[in-house]
Design an enzyme around this catalytic site. Sequence first.
Site, PDB file in Angstrom:
ATOM      1  N   HIS A 140       5.951  50.866  38.297  1.00 11.90           N
ATOM      2  CA  HIS A 140       6.451  49.495  38.453  1.00 11.90           C
ATOM      3  C   HIS A 140       7.562  49.136  37.479  1.00 11.90           C
ATOM      4  CE1 HIS A 140       4.056  48.783  34.890  1.00 11.90           C
ATOM      5  NE2 HIS A 140       4.563  47.590  34.795  1.00 11.90           N
TER       6      HIS A 140
HETATM    7  N1  UDP Z   1      -4.004  47.721  37.304  1.00 10.88           N
HETATM    8  C1  UDP Z   1      -4.867  47.259  38.292  1.00 10.88           C
HETATM    9  N2  UDP Z   1      -4.585  47.540  39.602  1.00 10.88           N
HETATM   10  C2  UDP Z   1      -3.503  48.267  39.987  1.00 10.88           C
HETATM   11  C3  UDP Z   1      -2.628  48.755  38.960  1.00 10.88           C
HETATM   12  C4  UDP Z   1      -2.906  48.447  37.639  1.00 10.88           C
HETATM   13  O1  UDP Z   1      -5.871  46.614  37.980  1.00 10.88           O
HETATM   14  O2  UDP Z   1      -3.296  48.468  41.187  1.00 10.88           O
HETATM   15  C5  UDP Z   1      -4.304  47.391  35.886  1.00 10.88           C
HETATM   16  C6  UDP Z   1      -4.393  48.589  34.981  1.00 10.88           C
HETATM   17  O3  UDP Z   1      -5.678  49.141  35.023  1.00 10.88           O
HETATM   18  C7  UDP Z   1      -4.049  47.995  33.631  1.00 10.88           C
HETATM   19  C8  UDP Z   1      -3.073  46.905  33.976  1.00 10.88           C
HETATM   20  O4  UDP Z   1      -3.228  46.631  35.366  1.00 10.88           O
HETATM   21  O5  UDP Z   1      -5.155  47.416  33.009  1.00 10.88           O
HETATM   22  C9  UDP Z   1      -1.697  47.395  33.679  1.00 10.88           C
HETATM   23  O6  UDP Z   1      -0.755  46.550  34.186  1.00 10.88           O
HETATM   24  P1  UDP Z   1       0.723  46.989  34.538  1.00 10.88           P
HETATM   25  O7  UDP Z   1       0.758  48.433  34.836  1.00 10.88           O
HETATM   26  O8  UDP Z   1       1.189  46.027  35.576  1.00 10.88           O
HETATM   27  O9  UDP Z   1       1.529  46.604  33.218  1.00 10.88           O
HETATM   28  P2  UDP Z   1       1.837  47.350  31.836  1.00 10.88           P
HETATM   29  O10 UDP Z   1       0.545  47.788  31.246  1.00 10.88           O
HETATM   30  O11 UDP Z   1       2.781  48.467  32.112  1.00 10.88           O
HETATM   31  O12 UDP Z   1       2.480  46.280  31.013  1.00 10.88           O
END
Ligand code: UDP
Length: 366
Positions: A205
């Site tokens: 993403h």
């Molecule tokens: N996550 C979720 N469902 C999904 C993809 C990610 O619940 O389909 C959760 C994942 O387990 C983690 C969080 O979303 O706890 C991460 O968010 P994201 O990847 O959007 O953001 P980042 O961590 O890169 O800031």
Amino acid sequence: MKVVSVVGARPQFVKAAVVSRAIREAGLLEVLVHTGQHYDPGLSEVFFRELDIPSPDYHLGIGGGTHGENTGRMIEAIERVLLEERPDWVLVYGDTDSTLAGTIAAVKLHIPVAHVEAGLRSFNRRMPEEINRVLTDHASDLLFAPSETAVRNLLREGIDEDRIKLVGDVMYDAALYYGAKAERESRILDRLGLKPKEYLLATVHRAENTDDPERLGAILEALALLHREIPVVFPVHPRTRKRARAFGLERFFKEVLTLDPVGYLDMLMLEKNARLIATDSGGVQKEAFFFRVPCVTLRDETEWVETLHGGWNRLVMVSLGKIMEKIRESLALPVESLEYRYHPFGDGQAAKHIAGALRSQYRATS
Ligand code: UDP
């Protein structure tokens, strides 16, 4: 003592779930503000429901614009909330536009700001998240660092030691707590007909991958080719789907096991049971490490350098050939050969430490 917490994006809901609980258990009054940055129900509502996060007291409905539009409108709207609520603390999380907007609105009103997940650095100033982190850390009064690396990053930038508290990682707290709940409640493996340790889980993403047709094309094609060797489960972020459509890359979604974004409990279950995770998400890299699942990170750098220790996480330059090579290499490596004795993310009680620090700091200054 009153705390206004500002959240707006998926990873912030996960973090706020454990911190909100600890704040309320410590007898502090919390007012929850949802900026609306993530407005897709699959990225927002499901988290409030599954994680027992209290309904937001304010929903600002600001999302869908550019960084500048969103941040500006959020500052204005959060300022109004703060003038109304007059809290003793504003609590912000992570590195999104909501984090920065909450911080700017609060400091200009001389309301103390506490930053959860302070000190993270990718040292890549082209990432919007990096700018949000640096500015938020420098404007905050209390910096809750998840790891010693984060503390060192802050000290190197000249931030006063007294403002920094090493509390551990709230996402580790969340993974432990909700990981157990996921084992009891999630049926996702059965639903998808997946066998433990016999599939690869992927998420993508980050703007540097989704907004560049070459990089996105390389990732999607690699996943499609790998799916012929091992099932690839891919919950697709709305932004990734939108960009893939715009770049004419949608055909690859049919060549893997594509899902809409899944709720947190299903996600934890998919992570725990994956043979390998390929991701550009910060949170998912760490969850792979917490659950001791090998991970390949589809980026040139990571903020979470601890996860590289022992070979659990490996960075890969984003090109078709390199991704294929690194993932095949990682699949060939027996998991038993990787080291288990390194726990850099705290004791699983980071949220309690945060609530305690907010209270004692307030007492010390009032
Ligand atoms: N996550 C979720 N469902 C999904 C993809 C990610 O619940 O389909 C959760 C994942 O387990 C983690 C969080 O979303 O706890 C991460 O968010 P994201 O990847 O959007 O953001 P980042 O961590 O890169 O800031």
